[in-house]
Design an enzyme around this catalytic site. Structure first.
Site, PDB file in Angstrom:
ATOM      1  N   THR A  73       0.919  -1.249   0.231  1.00  0.00           N
ATOM      2  CA  THR A  73      -0.096   0.004  -0.193  1.00  0.00           C
ATOM      3  C   THR A  73       0.907   1.182   0.095  1.00  0.00           C
ATOM      4  O   THR A  73       2.038   1.290   0.211  1.00  0.00           O
ATOM      5  CB  THR A  73      -0.909   0.036   1.293  1.00  0.00           C
ATOM      6  OG1 THR A  73      -0.245  -0.150   2.372  1.00  0.00           O
ATOM      7  CG2 THR A  73      -1.873  -1.131   1.098  1.00  0.00           C
ATOM      8  N   HIS A 131      -3.344  -1.204  14.286  1.00  0.00           N
ATOM      9  CA  HIS A 131      -2.058  -2.209  13.671  1.00  0.00           C
ATOM     10  C   HIS A 131      -1.021  -1.948  14.554  1.00  0.00           C
ATOM     11  O   HIS A 131      -1.126  -1.214  15.429  1.00  0.00           O
ATOM     12  CB  HIS A 131      -1.971  -1.725  12.235  1.00  0.00           C
ATOM     13  CG  HIS A 131      -2.965  -2.116  10.987  1.00  0.00           C
ATOM     14  ND1 HIS A 131      -4.011  -1.443  10.743  1.00  0.00           N
ATOM     15  CD2 HIS A 131      -3.068  -3.317  10.483  1.00  0.00           C
ATOM     16  CE1 HIS A 131      -4.784  -2.118   9.868  1.00  0.00           C
ATOM     17  NE2 HIS A 131      -4.038  -3.307   9.471  1.00  0.00           N
ATOM     18  N   HIS A 132      -0.146  -2.787  14.303  1.00  0.00           N
ATOM     19  CA  HIS A 132       1.216  -2.894  14.857  1.00  0.00           C
ATOM     20  C   HIS A 132       1.840  -1.458  14.603  1.00  0.00           C
ATOM     21  O   HIS A 132       1.848  -1.056  13.697  1.00  0.00           O
ATOM     22  CB  HIS A 132       2.097  -3.989  14.452  1.00  0.00           C
ATOM     23  CG  HIS A 132       2.010  -4.162  13.076  1.00  0.00           C
ATOM     24  ND1 HIS A 132       2.960  -3.589  12.346  1.00  0.00           N
ATOM     25  CD2 HIS A 132       1.272  -4.908  12.377  1.00  0.00           C
ATOM     26  CE1 HIS A 132       2.863  -3.876  11.115  1.00  0.00           C
ATOM     27  NE2 HIS A 132       1.901  -4.935  11.007  1.00  0.00           N
ATOM     28  N   LYS A 135       3.593  -0.640  11.245  1.00  0.00           N
ATOM     29  CA  LYS A 135       3.070  -0.369  10.110  1.00  0.00           C
ATOM     30  C   LYS A 135       3.260   1.038   9.793  1.00  0.00           C
ATOM     31  O   LYS A 135       3.143   2.174  10.251  1.00  0.00           O
ATOM     32  CB  LYS A 135       1.272  -0.578  10.239  1.00  0.00           C
ATOM     33  CG  LYS A 135       0.596  -0.131   8.759  1.00  0.00           C
ATOM     34  CD  LYS A 135      -0.643  -0.910   8.836  1.00  0.00           C
ATOM     35  CE  LYS A 135      -1.313  -0.603   7.638  1.00  0.00           C
ATOM     36  NZ  LYS A 135      -0.714  -1.281   6.546  1.00  0.00           N
TER      37      LYS A 135
END
Length: 233
Positions: A73, A131-132, A135
């Site tokens: 992405t 998210h972690h 990211k």
């Protein structure tokens, strides 16, 4: 199939394990360091690299006639350029912001719910993604896909990470250690709330979906999405 892995981080390694378990061969593991890579004997390429590398990786595959799928992405400003290149070379390309089979069903559910809620003005929608901390992009590509699906089926005009104004859909991005990915779509009124949630328990689901997508495209020509893979267009 002979698979080229473009990007050999945690996702690349998980895809390698699943690909081998499904009877495939990993013939290239490319993790940058050189502008070009050798795609000889590759049936399909799977790109999970970096936003700065994805366009070159995908372009190289298309010019070499190797079907390529990408889950990277942060590069989508060049998506139309890649589509044009794919058509020019009569190639094969599939992009997904998230390859999880469950998430792609969740996308369909999100669009259906948005249609149902579009006539109920008392409900305000919001998306939260968690998210972690490793990211790199925010909001996640998955959250953007959810937002686009909701906007397409409602009166919302755009999404924002800031405080939403009229006709704007708010997205909240959270970063917490060791969270593979959680996405929530909430419709809230003064009276009640409606919420749909997808929670990833590990990277396994993303990697499995990527291998299944590669299996789907490797003998086809054209531009595809996970809707084609799951036959939910």
């Amino acid at each position: 199939m002979n698979i080229a892995l473009l990007g050999y981080g945690k996702m690349g390694k998980t895809i390698e394990t699943i690909g081998i378990n499904r009877g495939h061969h990993i013939v290239l593991k490319y993790d940058g360091g050189a502008e070009n890579f050798n795609l000889e004997n590759c049936d399909v390429a799977i790109d999970f690299s970096l936003p700065t590398a994805a366009v070159n990786n995908i372009s190289t595959c298309l010019k070499a006639g190797v079907p390529v799928i990408s889950g990277t992405t942060g590069w989508l400003k060049d998506y139309d350029k890649i589509v044009a290149l794919c058509k020019e070379n009569k190639g094969t390309f599939l992009y997904a912001s998230n390859f999880s089979l469950g998430v792609n069903i969740f996308f369909k559910l999100n669009a259906t719910l948005a249609k149902l809620m579009s006539k109920l003005e008392q409900y305000k929608a919001n998306i939260t993604e968690t998210h972690h901390t490793q990211k790199r992009d925010a909001p996640s590509g998955t959250a953007i896909t959810l937002a686009e699906g909701l906007i397409e089926n409602s009166d919302y005009s755009s999404w924002t990470l800031d405080s939403p104004k009229a006709k704007q859909l708010g997205i909240e991005a959270k970063r917490i250690d060791d969270v593979p990915g959680t996405h929530e779509v909430v419709y809230k009124s003064q009276e009640d709330s409606i919420q749909i949630t997808h929670t990833a328990h590990s990277r396994q689901g993303f990697a499995l979906g990527a291998v299944i997508a590669a299996e789907f495209v490797h003998d086809k020509k054209g531009i595809f999405t996970m809707k084609d893979v799951l036959n939910i267009s």
